[in-house]
Write an enzyme that holds these catalytic residues in place. Structure first.
Site, PDB file in Angstrom:
ATOM      1  N   ASP A   1       0.795  -1.241   0.000  1.00  0.00           N
ATOM      2  CA  ASP A   1       0.000   0.000   0.000  1.00  0.00           C
ATOM      3  C   ASP A   1       0.825   1.287   0.000  1.00  0.00           C
ATOM      4  O   ASP A   1       0.257   2.384   0.118  1.00  0.00           O
ATOM      5  CB  ASP A   1      -0.966   0.003   1.190  1.00  0.00           C
ATOM      6  CG  ASP A   1      -2.252  -0.743   0.855  1.00  0.00           C
ATOM      7  OD1 ASP A   1      -2.636  -0.750  -0.330  1.00  0.00           O
ATOM      8  OD2 ASP A   1      -2.850  -1.336   1.770  1.00  0.00           O
TER       9      ASP A   1
ATOM     10  N   ASP B   1      -6.311  -4.378  -5.547  1.00  0.00           N
ATOM     11  CA  ASP B   1      -6.012  -3.086  -4.926  1.00  0.00           C
ATOM     12  C   ASP B   1      -4.626  -2.568  -5.318  1.00  0.00           C
ATOM     13  O   ASP B   1      -4.395  -1.361  -5.387  1.00  0.00           O
ATOM     14  CB  ASP B   1      -6.039  -3.186  -3.391  1.00  0.00           C
ATOM     15  CG  ASP B   1      -7.135  -4.074  -2.834  1.00  0.00           C
ATOM     16  OD1 ASP B   1      -7.494  -5.062  -3.485  1.00  0.00           O
ATOM     17  OD2 ASP B   1      -7.606  -3.783  -1.728  1.00  0.00           O
TER      18      ASP B   1
HETATM   19  N1  GLY Z   1      -7.808  -2.181   0.671  1.00  0.00           N
HETATM   20  C1  GLY Z   1      -8.385  -1.418  -0.337  1.00  0.00           C
HETATM   21  C2  GLY Z   1      -9.846  -1.255  -0.238  1.00  0.00           C
HETATM   22  O1  GLY Z   1     -10.478  -1.472   0.785  1.00  0.00           O
HETATM   23  O2  GLY Z   1     -10.405  -0.881  -1.214  1.00  0.00           O
END
Ligand code: GLY
Length: 393
Positions: free
Chosen positions: A111, A170
């Site tokens: 992330d 993601d």
């Molecule tokens: N972890 C990314 C989302 O919740 O979209």
């Protein structure tokens, strides 16, 4: 991997344009900016991803993957309004990314791009701040070490944790940090890693019918493919709406850097799958397995992210391209519904965008607001206000 030719199942929903006037957009921007100004005393504070009973708790810039979007909201609000308080608050927040990077708090995972792109990269792009440039390049280098040499993708986590040997939809929104760093530094290694990652996203996360897995696991010892699964979706074989939207935006961002034509086919498949599974008001349920009348909670953030992606992709398609017309009409219809049905007009509630579902299986943020919903709604408004807007991503 996409193998089927995906047709648009409800062409009438997307063949006709809808008129989005500048006064309609301006009014929505005014509502959003006024809501942020009402909470002027809290502008420098970070939040968790989601609201609880439509209230954001206060956080430091510590562990969350969403911190960068807190700062991104301030940069967008500054660009939209010119109000100095947003610039000052964004600059105050930027200072907190240096110690966070030093301590690597919440940064041993995929992330890093979400955290540093709409905040620190945006600072460099908007203000030319060289210290932010250096920090963002260091963050890109750190992200690039979260790498599977054997398979060629950015892993979910650093270290030897078995759950770290996964790729996620993601992660496509973390790849822009590598693409930016490759361009900014001239170091092709970042760009090559980004390209390998998005090709492997198409190979492992996109299914034959254009739907997507949330996660794809590799064997921690051999790195052989194991299979797809979900964390935030309804089931391993369903298609989690927001996760899917990360590709609807992630691929156009990648295209903006690489102009790799192979993206266009996978993009059509993924996007048509979304459009084929939208209800008549164009706001998806939290998982695309649910259709019209299911009564399930919506995820308006998935629509906001998708609007940004569709508008970005339209910039690269020729006017005669039939996909361009479909993507543009879809973006406009989703945007109209977002403004009319999901903009938060309730002064007692935090958040710019309502009807967001953060993580239903975990019981978090169901039909609430979330900072990524706020960010992408505001970015979508700015894209309508200024079609030449320069992306932070
Ligand atoms: N972890 C990314 C989302 O919740 O979209």
């Amino acid at each position: 991997m996409l193998t089927e030719k995906i047709e648009l199942l409800k062409p009438n929903m997307y063949k006709t344009p809808v008129n989005i006037t500048s006064s309609f957009i301006d009014a929505a921007i005014e509502v959003a900016i006024n809501k942020l100004l009402e909470n002027r005393d809290r502008l420098t504070t970070f939040t968790p991803p989601e609201t609880i009973n439509y209230k954001y708790e206060k956080r430091d810039n510590d562990v969350e993957w969403t911190s960068g979007l807190n700062t991104g909201v301030l940069w967008l609000a500054w660009e939209l309004s010119g109000e100095r308080c947003f610039y000052d608050a964004a600059k105050a927040q930027i200072k907190t990314y240096f110690p966070r990077f030093e301590k690597k708090t919440g940064l041993m995972n995929h992330d890093v791009g979400f955290i540093f792109t709409p905040s620190v990269v945006a600072d460099y792009k908007l203000t030319g701040d060289r210290s932010s440039r250096e920090l963002a390049l260091a963050a890109a280098e750190h992200l690039s070490t979260c790498w599977s040499e054997k398979v060629g993708y950015v892993r979910r986590g650093m270290g030897t944790w078995p759950g770290g040997y996964r790729t996620l939809v993601d992660t496509m929104m973390n790849i822009p940090l590598l693409l930016w760093a490759g361009k900014e530094s001239g170091n092709d290694e970042y760009t090559k890693k980004a390209i390998s990652h998005y090709n492997n996203t198409a190979k492992y996360l996109v299914r034959a019918d254009g739907s997507t897995y949330h996660h794809f696991q590799f064997d921690p010892q051999t790195e052989e493919p194991v299979g797809g699964l979900t964390l935030q979706g309804f089931s391993d074989e369903s298609c989690w709406s927001r996760g899917h939207s990360w590709l609807v935006y992630g691929y156009p961002i990648a295209y903006s850097y690489t102009k790799d034509e192979s993206i266009l086919d996978v993009y059509r498949g993924v996007t048509y799958h979304l459009l084929n599974n939208l209800p008549s008001d164009y706001i998806p349920y939290w998982d695309l397995i649910f259709g019209e009348g299911s009564g399930q909670p919506r995820d308006a953030s998935a629509a906001a992210v998708s609007v940004c992606g569709l508008l970005e992709m339209c910039k690269y398609l020729d006017d005669g391209d039939s996909d361009k017309e479909i993507y543009r009409n879809a973006a406009d219809k989703m945007m109209k519904s977002l403004i009319q049905k999901c903009a938060n007009l309730d002064s007692e509630r935090d958040g710019l965008l309502a009807h967001v579902t953060h993580a239903l299986p975990q019981g978090r943020g169901i039909d609430e607001s979330a900072i990524y919903g706020d960010y992408f709604y505001l970015e979508a408004l700015l894209r309508y206000k200024n079609p030449d807007w320069k992306m932070y991503w």
